[in-house]
Design an enzyme around this catalytic site. Structure first.
Site, PDB file in Angstrom:
ATOM      1  N   GLU A 210       0.849  -1.196   0.000  1.00 29.93           N
ATOM      2  CA  GLU A 210       0.000   0.000   0.000  1.00 29.93           C
ATOM      3  C   GLU A 210       0.885   1.248   0.000  1.00 29.93           C
ATOM      4  O   GLU A 210       1.844   1.327   0.748  1.00 29.93           O
ATOM      5  CB  GLU A 210      -0.921  -0.029   1.237  1.00 29.93           C
ATOM      6  CG  GLU A 210      -1.569   1.277   1.630  1.00 29.93           C
ATOM      7  CD  GLU A 210      -2.469   1.897   0.552  1.00 29.93           C
ATOM      8  OE1 GLU A 210      -3.196   1.166  -0.137  1.00 29.93           O
ATOM      9  OE2 GLU A 210      -2.420   3.144   0.400  1.00 29.93           O
ATOM     10  N   GLN A 211       0.504   2.222  -0.838  1.00 25.46           N
ATOM     11  CA  GLN A 211       1.339   3.422  -0.961  1.00 25.46           C
ATOM     12  C   GLN A 211       1.353   4.291   0.307  1.00 25.46           C
ATOM     13  O   GLN A 211       2.359   4.913   0.633  1.00 25.46           O
ATOM     14  CB  GLN A 211       0.875   4.269  -2.144  1.00 25.46           C
ATOM     15  CG  GLN A 211      -0.527   4.837  -1.996  1.00 25.46           C
ATOM     16  CD  GLN A 211      -0.955   5.710  -3.173  1.00 25.46           C
ATOM     17  OE1 GLN A 211      -0.154   5.961  -4.062  1.00 25.46           O
ATOM     18  NE2 GLN A 211      -2.178   6.173  -3.161  1.00 25.46           N
TER      19      GLN A 211
ATOM     20  N   ARG B 241     -16.441   4.074   6.449  1.00 25.22           N
ATOM     21  CA  ARG B 241     -15.350   3.499   5.650  1.00 25.22           C
ATOM     22  C   ARG B 241     -14.089   3.263   6.480  1.00 25.22           C
ATOM     23  O   ARG B 241     -13.416   2.247   6.322  1.00 25.22           O
ATOM     24  CB  ARG B 241     -15.015   4.428   4.473  1.00 25.22           C
ATOM     25  CG  ARG B 241     -16.131   4.577   3.473  1.00 25.22           C
ATOM     26  CD  ARG B 241     -15.729   5.570   2.406  1.00 25.22           C
ATOM     27  NE  ARG B 241     -14.673   5.027   1.594  1.00 25.22           N
ATOM     28  CZ  ARG B 241     -14.868   4.418   0.424  1.00 25.22           C
ATOM     29  NH1 ARG B 241     -16.076   4.323  -0.074  1.00 25.22           N
ATOM     30  NH2 ARG B 241     -13.865   3.937  -0.248  1.00 25.22           N
TER      31      ARG B 241
ATOM     32  N   TYR C 138     -27.939   8.288   5.462  1.00 21.10           N
ATOM     33  CA  TYR C 138     -28.096   7.021   6.181  1.00 21.10           C
ATOM     34  C   TYR C 138     -27.147   6.979   7.379  1.00 21.10           C
ATOM     35  O   TYR C 138     -26.088   7.603   7.373  1.00 21.10           O
ATOM     36  CB  TYR C 138     -27.897   5.810   5.269  1.00 21.10           C
ATOM     37  CG  TYR C 138     -26.578   5.709   4.542  1.00 21.10           C
ATOM     38  CD1 TYR C 138     -25.432   5.220   5.160  1.00 21.10           C
ATOM     39  CD2 TYR C 138     -26.482   6.071   3.194  1.00 21.10           C
ATOM     40  CE1 TYR C 138     -24.239   5.093   4.468  1.00 21.10           C
ATOM     41  CE2 TYR C 138     -25.289   5.950   2.497  1.00 21.10           C
ATOM     42  CZ  TYR C 138     -24.172   5.463   3.136  1.00 21.10           C
ATOM     43  OH  TYR C 138     -22.995   5.346   2.438  1.00 21.10           O
TER      44      TYR C 138
ATOM     45  N   ASP D  15     -11.883  -1.004  -8.301  1.00 18.21           N
ATOM     46  CA  ASP D  15     -11.972   0.208  -9.127  1.00 18.21           C
ATOM     47  C   ASP D  15     -10.909   0.234 -10.223  1.00 18.21           C
ATOM     48  O   ASP D  15     -11.109   0.859 -11.266  1.00 18.21           O
ATOM     49  CB  ASP D  15     -11.832   1.463  -8.253  1.00 18.21           C
ATOM     50  CG  ASP D  15     -13.144   1.809  -7.539  1.00 18.21           C
ATOM     51  OD1 ASP D  15     -14.116   1.033  -7.661  1.00 18.21           O
ATOM     52  OD2 ASP D  15     -13.180   2.850  -6.854  1.00 18.21           O
TER      53      ASP D  15
HETATM   54  C1  LIG Z   1     -17.996   8.682  -1.028  1.00 14.67           C
HETATM   55  C2  LIG Z   1     -18.091   7.296  -1.626  1.00 14.67           C
HETATM   56  C3  LIG Z   1     -19.186   6.510  -1.325  1.00 14.67           C
HETATM   57  C4  LIG Z   1     -19.262   5.220  -1.868  1.00 14.67           C
HETATM   58  N1  LIG Z   1     -20.297   4.452  -1.499  1.00 14.67           N
HETATM   59  C5  LIG Z   1     -20.306   3.146  -1.840  1.00 14.67           C
HETATM   60  C6  LIG Z   1     -21.292   2.264  -1.332  1.00 14.67           C
HETATM   61  O1  LIG Z   1     -22.187   2.671  -0.594  1.00 14.67           O
HETATM   62  N2  LIG Z   1     -21.226   0.936  -1.651  1.00 14.67           N
HETATM   63  C7  LIG Z   1     -20.226   0.453  -2.443  1.00 14.67           C
HETATM   64  O2  LIG Z   1     -20.205  -0.777  -2.699  1.00 14.67           O
HETATM   65  N3  LIG Z   1     -19.304   1.280  -3.004  1.00 14.67           N
HETATM   66  C8  LIG Z   1     -19.306   2.603  -2.691  1.00 14.67           C
HETATM   67  N4  LIG Z   1     -18.352   3.434  -3.192  1.00 14.67           N
HETATM   68  C9  LIG Z   1     -17.362   2.900  -4.126  1.00 14.67           C
HETATM   69  C10 LIG Z   1     -16.302   2.134  -3.379  1.00 14.67           C
HETATM   70  O3  LIG Z   1     -15.845   2.870  -2.280  1.00 14.67           O
HETATM   71  C11 LIG Z   1     -15.145   1.807  -4.289  1.00 14.67           C
HETATM   72  O4  LIG Z   1     -15.647   1.126  -5.426  1.00 14.67           O
HETATM   73  C12 LIG Z   1     -14.175   0.895  -3.521  1.00 14.67           C
HETATM   74  O5  LIG Z   1     -13.558   1.622  -2.490  1.00 14.67           O
HETATM   75  C13 LIG Z   1     -13.114   0.349  -4.457  1.00 14.67           C
HETATM   76  O6  LIG Z   1     -12.159  -0.327  -3.704  1.00 14.67           O
HETATM   77  P1  LIG Z   1     -10.697  -0.559  -4.270  1.00 14.67           P
HETATM   78  O7  LIG Z   1      -9.991  -1.313  -3.211  1.00 14.67           O
HETATM   79  O8  LIG Z   1     -10.791  -1.128  -5.642  1.00 14.67           O
HETATM   80  O9  LIG Z   1     -10.084   0.900  -4.445  1.00 14.67           O
HETATM   81  P2  LIG Z   1      -9.698   1.966  -3.338  1.00 14.67           P
HETATM   82  O10 LIG Z   1     -10.627   1.904  -2.182  1.00 14.67           O
HETATM   83  O11 LIG Z   1      -9.562   3.255  -4.066  1.00 14.67           O
HETATM   84  O12 LIG Z   1      -8.272   1.495  -2.822  1.00 14.67           O
HETATM   85  C14 LIG Z   1      -7.122   1.609  -3.628  1.00 14.67           C
HETATM   86  C15 LIG Z   1      -5.904   1.547  -2.737  1.00 14.67           C
HETATM   87  O13 LIG Z   1      -4.745   1.494  -3.534  1.00 14.67           O
HETATM   88  C16 LIG Z   1      -3.788   2.390  -3.033  1.00 14.67           C
HETATM   89  N5  LIG Z   1      -2.908   2.773  -4.166  1.00 14.67           N
HETATM   90  C17 LIG Z   1      -3.203   3.566  -5.212  1.00 14.67           C
HETATM   91  N6  LIG Z   1      -2.173   3.666  -6.051  1.00 14.67           N
HETATM   92  C18 LIG Z   1      -1.186   2.899  -5.520  1.00 14.67           C
HETATM   93  C19 LIG Z   1       0.146   2.591  -5.938  1.00 14.67           C
HETATM   94  N7  LIG Z   1       0.678   3.092  -7.078  1.00 14.67           N
HETATM   95  N8  LIG Z   1       0.895   1.762  -5.162  1.00 14.67           N
HETATM   96  C20 LIG Z   1       0.384   1.235  -4.005  1.00 14.67           C
HETATM   97  N9  LIG Z   1      -0.872   1.519  -3.556  1.00 14.67           N
HETATM   98  C21 LIG Z   1      -1.641   2.327  -4.320  1.00 14.67           C
HETATM   99  C22 LIG Z   1      -4.596   3.537  -2.482  1.00 14.67           C
HETATM  100  O14 LIG Z   1      -3.863   4.299  -1.541  1.00 14.67           O
HETATM  101  C23 LIG Z   1      -5.762   2.783  -1.851  1.00 14.67           C
HETATM  102  O15 LIG Z   1      -5.500   2.393  -0.532  1.00 14.67           O
HETATM  103  C24 LIG Z   1     -18.271   4.743  -2.753  1.00 14.67           C
HETATM  104  C25 LIG Z   1     -17.201   5.569  -3.099  1.00 14.67           C
HETATM  105  C26 LIG Z   1     -17.103   6.831  -2.528  1.00 14.67           C
HETATM  106  C27 LIG Z   1     -15.953   7.730  -2.885  1.00 14.67           C
END
Ligand SMILES: Cc1cc2nc3c(=O)[nH]c(=O)nc-3n(C[C@H](O)[C@H](O)[C@H](O)COP(=O)(O)OP(=O)(O)OC[C@H]3O[C@@H](n4cnc5c(N)ncnc54)[C@H](O)[C@@H]3O)c2cc1C
Length: 419
Positions: free
Chosen positions: A56-57, A124, A231, A309
């Protein structure tokens, strides 16, 4: 194929246990990104006996002050790795959803049908803490920002900007919307503004007279071009607010840009009293530009793949972004269980095939849901028709068992000789 590494490999570590020794070689999986997707995938992979490291960064794990809904399709999976009780402990069981017009007239009210369709709203930061604490010691490496990746001699070399370089059998990019691993496997996404942005904030529930007996209810108001969602999270102590408004600005795709309370208030002038009371109780707010992305043509290249994502960012209106990241992790675990290093490219392709259609469909429904919530349906009959269709589709999405689907897909792929 992975692009060439730009970084210098200063401190190269071979993360595969027992590579040169007498013990059987164990597949080493490296996950880039310690967010909701990366940390859950690590737990799901470990539960199937795989050796996993997460890079993790950030120097410390942080999440934004906001809520996230854990829908039943994700709860089902978290239950299987023993986390359901803890989610119940930190979260708020959703006991119903109420949708109103901007003037407060009731459009629709629903209650969950069965215990198997239970969803929770959580903070979160509390969710991330829970996922991080569930990792075995030595799994999570903070302060490692991926800068480049390349595949050499059947292994992937990950280069981090702190100078560390790691060799791994499988690299999983769980590094979010601006994914570096996505770029390294030759992909590029084009974020398209939805023409809206969201203000969000958290308010102590006790400050709001209208929310005194909110229980676990989600409340949404919809009006021309905008909507307002509230909520409870943190066991009801805080109310999470998200306010979607139109914008022609190219707002930052950030979750932490500060917003202006006066502007937010003006956006909702004349709306239902609870909306105005909620905005009035905010001490601060954050702006968040909402961007959509078309499905990627592929997620995997050789021994690297994507999840969450990084693979399929979607607009937030369906509350499925985190849930889909969680489904990805469990699917990957099914496909990588028992794999030997030479098997992994085919296994990752099979994972991608199993997931791509579902996540693309959900990306599209999330987009359409945004139209419903922004009241873009002028005719109430047309709106209600779409609402009925939407509720049926949403019900199917939430009733899905990604792990069971993955197991069936694995058997089919084995029988067909494609893995
Ligand atoms: C305000 C908000 C409300 C939301 N509500 C919902 C909801 O109600 N229900 C739901 O299912 N989804 C919701 N979402 C969407 C959901 O939060 C995202 O789809 C989810 O967090 C994706 O998870 P992820 O682990 O793929 O990405 P992220 O949570 O973005 O995690 C990515 C991680 O990678 C790290 N990273 C990035 N680049 C690098 C690198 N080069 N090297 C090492 N580490 C790196 C980042 O620091 C981070 O920790 C919401 C999003 C937001 C912003």
């Amino acid at each position: 194929m992975l692009a060439s590494c730009i970084g210098v490999c200063l401190n190269e570590a071979d993360s595969r246990v027992g590579r040169e020794g007498m013990v059987p070689e164990e597949l080493q999986v490296s996950i880039v990104g310690g967010g909701i997707g990366g940390l859950t995938a690590a737990l799901a992979l470990r539960a199937r006996g795989l050796s996993v490291t997460v890079f993790e960064q950030a120097n410390e794990l942080r999440e934004i002050g906001a809520g996230v809904t854990i829908n039943p399709n994700a709860m089902l999976l978290l239950h299987r790795i023993g986390l359901a009780d803890q989610i119940e402990r930190i979260g708020c069981l959703i006991t119903g959803q109420v949708m109103r017009t901007s003037a407060g007239e009731l459009i629709n009210a629903s209650t969950p049908r069965s215990t198997s369709s239970q969803s929770y709203n959580v903070h979160r930061a509390e969710l991330l803490k829970l996922l991080a604490e569930a990792q075995p010691e030595g799994t999570l490496h903070l302060g490692h920002r991926l800068s480049g990746a390349r595949e050499i001699d059947d292994r992937v070399i990950l280069n981090f900007s702190n100078g560390v370089s790691v060799k791994t059998d499988v690299a999983i990019g769980a590094d979010g919307i601006h994914s570096t691993l996505q770029r390294e496997i030759g992909l590029k996404t084009f974020p398209l503004s939805e023409g809206i942005m969201a203000y969000r904030g958290l308010i102590p529930t006790e400050k709001l007279s209208w929310a005194k007996d909110i229980g676990g209810r989600m409340s949404r108001w919809i009006g021309k071009g905008r909507s307002f969602l509230c909520y409870p999270v943190s066991r009801g102590r805080l109310l999470n607010m998200v306010a979607f408004v139109p914008t022609d600005l190219d707002t930052e795709e950030s979750w932490t840009a500060p917003g202006d309370l006066m502007t937010l208030r003006a956006e909702y002038a004349g709306w239902d009293d609870p909306v105005l009371e909620t905005i009035g109780a905010l001490d601060s707010t954050f702006r968040w530009g909402i961007y959509d992305r078309a499905p990627l043509p592929y997620w995997s290249s050789g021994r690297a793949t994507l999840l969450g994502d990084a693979a399929h960012a979607m607009v937030p209106h369906l509350g499925q972004g985190a849930a889909q990241a969680i489904e990805d992790g469990f699917t990957l675990a099914v496909f990588l269980e028992g794999a030997r290093a030479p098997d992994t490219p085919k296994r990752l392709k099979a994972y991608e095939r199993t997931r791509l259609a579902r996540t693309s469909q959900i990306q599209a429904l999330a987009r359409e849901t945004g139209r419903l919530f922004r009241a873009e349906y002028d005719d109430p009959v047309e709106r209600d028709r779409f609402m009925a269709k939407w509720m049926a589709a949403n019900g199917q999405i939430r009733a899905y068992d990604a792990e069971a689907v993955a197991k069936d897909a694995f058997v089919l792929a084995s029988d067909a000789g494609s893995i």
